[in-house]
Write an enzyme that holds these catalytic residues in place. Structure first.
Site: not given
Ligand code: CAA
Length: 257
Positions: A65, A108, A111, A131
């Protein structure tokens, strides 16, 4: 409608939906949610579509998400708006849906893949429910569906540590149906979807409904439900065609009736 966060393409009787927010790693925001559900709902209402394939990019199926969209949210708004509640429209769809997952399927994203009917994984796929690292928990069914797919021990560990599972572990654990080399993922997903779309659509829907019933009811009720629906298949023209084709040693030409 012109979509901005997804790409759609109809190939024969298959609708391909590609998540397309590359700069945000396909993070699931309100617009992407609305667009995926609208495209899939449209296909579900179209008898010319017999299967949907949902995929992302080579790097990311979906990284969860949209954290930036949620960051400032408060409880009253989340509750009153029933944030993520609209995904129940997606899980209510009756057309078979395949998730073709390469790269990250996190939060998400994992999911969303699990809300599809089955997951074909590239050897690059990584699944996780991270999360907890954000101070929250799964919100689109992760704690429930992951547990049903892989069992309590692994689901609990994944939710409590936020660690990722690679494709091989996901296949061993029963989360994905098969692993294919990344460069063949889409072709294999489309081939599989074409196979499904070549079946009778109402019969495919009955199969989907019956398998899903296994997660909603007791074994004896589920077996009784299956038997009744099996009986109902004999009310279709496609049962006549399917069995006649077998006896006449020719391919079946289903009419989806
Ligand atoms: N939401 C918003 N933006 C996101 C995102 C997310 N879930 N995941 C990645 N992005 C964005 C980053 O902020 C970044 O944007 P900027 O260039 O503007 O900074 C861009 O995508 C590229 O991401 P990274 O630089 O982090 O890329 P990476 O290759 O170094 O890492 C990754 C990849 C390991 C997937 C890392 O992006 C990450 O850990 N993302 C978040 C994963 C996460 O925590 N997901 C759970 C979200 S909460 C949820 O999903 C609740 C639910 O149950 C529905």
């Amino acid at each position: 409608m012109a979509y901005e966060t997804i790409l759609t393409e109809t190939r024969g009787r298959v609708l391909l939906i590609t998540l397309n927010r590359p700069k945000a790693l396909n993070a699931i925001n309100a617009q992407l949610t609305a667009e995926v559900i609208e495209a899939a709902t449209g296909a579900d209402a179209d008898p010319e579509i017999g299967c949907i394939v949902l995929t992302g990019s080579a790097k990311t199926f979906a990284a969860g998400a949209d954290i930036k969209e949620m960051q400032a949210a408060d409880y009253a708004g989340m509750y009153a708006g029933d944030y993520f509640g609209e995904w129940e429209r997606f899980t209510a769809l009756r057309t078979p849906i395949i998730a073709a997952v390469a790269g990250y399927a996190l939060g998400g994203g994992c999911e969303l893949a699990m809300m599809c009917d089955f997951i074909l994984a590239a050897d690059t796929a990584q699944f996780g429910q991270p999360e907890i690292k954000l101070g929250v928990m799964p919100g689109i069914g992760g704690s429930q569906r992951l547990t049903r797919f892989v069992g309590k021990s692994k689901a609990m560990e994944m939710c409590l540590t936020g660690r990722m599972m690679d494709a091989a572990e996901a296949e061993r654990a029963g989360l994905v149906s098969r692993i294919v080399p990344a460069d063949q993922l889409l072709a294999e997903a489309m081939r599989t979807a074409e196979t499904i779309a070549g079946m009778s659509l109402p019969i495919a829907m009955m199969n989907k409904e019956a398998v899903n019933r296994a997660y909603e009811t007791t074994l004896s009720e589920g077996v009784r439900f299956e038997r009744r629906v099996f009986h109902a298949t004999f009310a279709t023209q496609d049962q006549k065609e399917g069995m006649a084709a077998f006896v006449e040693k020719r391919p079946a030409a289903f009419k989806h009736r």
